[in-house]
Design an enzyme around this catalytic site. Structure first.
Site, PDB file in Angstrom:
ATOM      1  N   THR A   1       0.831  -1.212   0.000  1.00 48.09           N
ATOM      2  CA  THR A   1       0.000   0.000   0.000  1.00 48.09           C
ATOM      3  C   THR A   1       0.860   1.254   0.000  1.00 48.09           C
ATOM      4  O   THR A   1       0.637   2.189  -0.773  1.00 48.09           O
ATOM      5  CB  THR A   1      -0.941   0.000   1.209  1.00 48.09           C
TER       6      THR A   1
ATOM      7  N   LYS B   1      -8.019  -1.088  -5.529  1.00 46.10           N
ATOM      8  CA  LYS B   1      -7.792  -2.175  -4.578  1.00 46.10           C
ATOM      9  C   LYS B   1      -9.020  -3.069  -4.698  1.00 46.10           C
ATOM     10  O   LYS B   1     -10.050  -2.806  -4.058  1.00 46.10           O
ATOM     11  CB  LYS B   1      -7.657  -1.619  -3.143  1.00 46.10           C
TER      12      LYS B   1
ATOM     13  N   GLY C   1      -2.860  -5.844  -5.033  1.00 45.10           N
ATOM     14  CA  GLY C   1      -3.451  -7.139  -4.684  1.00 45.10           C
ATOM     15  C   GLY C   1      -3.701  -7.235  -3.185  1.00 45.10           C
ATOM     16  O   GLY C   1      -3.563  -6.256  -2.446  1.00 45.10           O
TER      17      GLY C   1
ATOM     18  N   GLY D   1      -2.435  -9.412   0.048  1.00 49.31           N
ATOM     19  CA  GLY D   1      -1.410 -10.373   0.442  1.00 49.31           C
ATOM     20  C   GLY D   1      -0.402 -10.579  -0.680  1.00 49.31           C
ATOM     21  O   GLY D   1      -0.100  -9.670  -1.449  1.00 49.31           O
TER      22      GLY D   1
ATOM     23  N   ALA E   1      12.525   3.926   5.633  1.00 54.43           N
ATOM     24  CA  ALA E   1      11.808   3.203   6.691  1.00 54.43           C
ATOM     25  C   ALA E   1      10.744   4.051   7.372  1.00 54.43           C
ATOM     26  O   ALA E   1       9.903   3.532   8.096  1.00 54.43           O
ATOM     27  CB  ALA E   1      12.796   2.688   7.728  1.00 54.43           C
TER      28      ALA E   1
HETATM   29  N1  LIG Z   1       8.642   2.019   4.094  1.00 56.12           N
HETATM   30  C1  LIG Z   1       7.824   2.044   5.152  1.00 56.12           C
HETATM   31  N2  LIG Z   1       8.020   2.932   6.150  1.00 56.12           N
HETATM   32  C2  LIG Z   1       7.240   2.905   7.250  1.00 56.12           C
HETATM   33  N3  LIG Z   1       6.211   2.038   7.447  1.00 56.12           N
HETATM   34  C3  LIG Z   1       5.969   1.190   6.445  1.00 56.12           C
HETATM   35  C4  LIG Z   1       6.730   1.144   5.249  1.00 56.12           C
HETATM   36  N4  LIG Z   1       6.190   0.228   4.445  1.00 56.12           N
HETATM   37  C5  LIG Z   1       5.160  -0.301   5.122  1.00 56.12           C
HETATM   38  N5  LIG Z   1       5.027   0.266   6.323  1.00 56.12           N
HETATM   39  C6  LIG Z   1       4.055  -0.076   7.360  1.00 56.12           C
HETATM   40  O1  LIG Z   1       4.029  -1.499   7.447  1.00 56.12           O
HETATM   41  C7  LIG Z   1       2.679  -1.961   7.567  1.00 56.12           C
HETATM   42  C8  LIG Z   1       2.358  -2.847   6.363  1.00 56.12           C
HETATM   43  O2  LIG Z   1       2.490  -2.050   5.189  1.00 56.12           O
HETATM   44  P1  LIG Z   1       1.341  -2.112   4.086  1.00 56.12           P
HETATM   45  O3  LIG Z   1      -0.008  -1.932   4.710  1.00 56.12           O
HETATM   46  O4  LIG Z   1       1.729  -1.174   3.002  1.00 56.12           O
HETATM   47  O5  LIG Z   1       1.504  -3.631   3.646  1.00 56.12           O
HETATM   48  P2  LIG Z   1       0.699  -4.379   2.514  1.00 56.12           P
HETATM   49  O6  LIG Z   1       1.677  -5.235   1.815  1.00 56.12           O
HETATM   50  O7  LIG Z   1      -0.068  -3.393   1.716  1.00 56.12           O
HETATM   51  O8  LIG Z   1      -0.320  -5.286   3.365  1.00 56.12           O
HETATM   52  P3  LIG Z   1      -1.692  -5.967   2.878  1.00 56.12           P
HETATM   53  O9  LIG Z   1      -1.327  -7.304   2.337  1.00 56.12           O
HETATM   54  O10 LIG Z   1      -2.486  -6.039   4.139  1.00 56.12           O
HETATM   55  O11 LIG Z   1      -2.323  -5.059   1.868  1.00 56.12           O
HETATM   56  C9  LIG Z   1       1.798  -0.719   7.615  1.00 56.12           C
HETATM   57  O12 LIG Z   1       1.576  -0.360   8.986  1.00 56.12           O
HETATM   58  C10 LIG Z   1       2.656   0.355   6.962  1.00 56.12           C
HETATM   59  O13 LIG Z   1       2.354   1.659   7.430  1.00 56.12           O
HETATM   60  C1  LIG Z   2      -5.505  -9.297   6.205  1.00 57.65           C
HETATM   61  C2  LIG Z   2      -4.244  -8.905   5.476  1.00 57.65           C
HETATM   62  N1  LIG Z   2      -3.919  -7.522   5.847  1.00 57.65           N
HETATM   63  C3  LIG Z   2      -4.392  -9.011   3.973  1.00 57.65           C
HETATM   64  N2  LIG Z   2      -5.341  -8.012   3.505  1.00 57.65           N
HETATM   65  C4  LIG Z   2      -4.798 -10.385   3.507  1.00 57.65           C
HETATM   66  C5  LIG Z   2      -3.635 -11.314   3.614  1.00 57.65           C
HETATM   67  C6  LIG Z   2      -3.959 -12.703   3.140  1.00 57.65           C
HETATM   68  C7  LIG Z   2      -2.767 -13.628   3.312  1.00 57.65           C
HETATM   69  C8  LIG Z   2      -3.126 -15.065   3.029  1.00 57.65           C
HETATM   70  C9  LIG Z   2      -1.897 -15.958   3.195  1.00 57.65           C
HETATM   71  O1  LIG Z   2      -0.934 -15.820   2.392  1.00 57.65           O
HETATM   72  O2  LIG Z   2      -1.830 -16.705   4.174  1.00 57.65           O
HETATM   73 MG   LIG Z   3      -2.091  -3.104   1.448  1.00 61.61          MG
END
Ligand SMILES: Nc1ncnc2c1ncn2[C@@H]1O[C@H](COP(=O)(O)OP(=O)(O)OP(=O)(O)O)[C@@H](O)[C@H]1O
Ligand SMILES: C[C@H](N)[C@H](N)CCCCCC(=O)O
Ligand SMILES: [Mg+2]
Length: 222
Positions: A16, A36, A108, A110, A200
């Site tokens: 995200t 999304k 996507g 996950g 970070a």
């Molecule tokens: N570069 C970064 N700096 C600071 N925090 C980050 C960074 N990247 C991700 N995070 C934090 O890590 C957590 C997970 O990041 P994010 O929600 O973007 O993951 P995601 O891959 O989109 O997860 P999901 O599969 O749930 O969509 C969030 O709390 C986000 O704010």
């Molecule tokens: C809830 C989470 N933040 C994601 N939106 C969904 C992640 C699904 C992961 C499924 C898996 O790989 O086990």
């Molecule tokens: Mg996300």
């Protein structure tokens, strides 16, 4: 290519935040729309990923199906008695969002092979219905990322799906782990460009700072 499918090596790797950063960067020179298709783990009123992208990048962001439980979409849908649209229908909805010119970024849920519809089809299956699309793989910094990255890249290559490159998203809390991730080896190992690397503190930046700094995190011409 006009659609970038933003996948990740896992959930929580920074898809995200990376989508928001890419949107902030690309929207400086063209239209960017974010989608999304499936959001899990938020109730009817909590902000989801599309809201976070809107907050950070200030671009148009659409959410498809929203499911309450923080689980894989197929599991969350079953528990809520929701019939998920097929990946073909999800692709059609994304296609309908395409701006006349510019980019559509699709995040996507996950990792790449997480089931997104009732038949368990995943983002790789959805990509087949989206011409002119390529994947961006968001990888976690930190020990373990080499293997996870290569697993995702190999899965995409086995399906002959185009990959634009890698983006480093989330960083581990433990600075020692961050040091032990030899990110510099990733491009050579994967045979892919490292398109960008988020700092970070990216997600903690105020939106105006995020939008001003995001272009400096990428090293490809927008
Ligand atoms: N570069 C970064 N700096 C600071 N925090 C980050 C960074 N990247 C991700 N995070 C934090 O890590 C957590 C997970 O990041 P994010 O929600 O973007 O993951 P995601 O891959 O989109 O997860 P999901 O599969 O749930 O969509 C969030 O709390 C986000 O704010
Ligand atoms: C809830 C989470 N933040 C994601 N939106 C969904 C992640 C699904 C992961 C499924 C898996 O790989 O086990
Ligand atoms: Mg996300």
């Amino acid at each position: 290519m006009s659609v970038l499918l933003v996948t990740g090596t896992d959930t929580g790797v920074g898809k995200t935040v990376a989508t928001a950063a890419l949107a902030a960067y690309l929207s400086r020179s063209t239209t960017v729309i974010v989608s999304k298709p499936l959001q899990t783990g938020v109730d009817a009123v909590e902000p989801g990923d599309a809201d976070e992208v809107r907050r950070l990048a200030g671009v148009e962001a659409h959410e498809g199906v929203r499911l309450r439980d923080p689980l894989a979409p197929t599991t969350a849908a079953r528990r809520e008695g929701v019939d998920l649209p097929s990946v073909k229908e999800q692709a059609a909805a994304i296609d309908a969002l395409r701006p006349p010119s510019g980019w559509t970024l699709v995040e996507g849920a996950g990792g790449l092979l997480v089931g997104l519809d009732g038949e368990g089809r995943n983002l790789a299956d959805l990509a087949v219905h989206l011409p002119h699309s390529a994947f961006v793989v968001v990888v976690r910094a930190g020990l373990g990322t080499l293997n996870h990255t290569m697993l995702t890249v190999e899965a995409l290559r086995a399906r002959k799906l185009p990959i634009a490159g890698l983006v480093v998203g989330a960083w581990p809390e433990d600075p020692d782990l961050a040091e032990r991730c030899n990110l510099e080896e990733l491009p050579g190992l994967a045979g892919l460009p490292l398109l960008g690397k988020l700092p970070a503190n990216a997600a903690a930046l105020p939106p105006e700072t995020f939008r001003a700094q995001a272009p400096t995190w990428f090293n490809f011409p927008a």
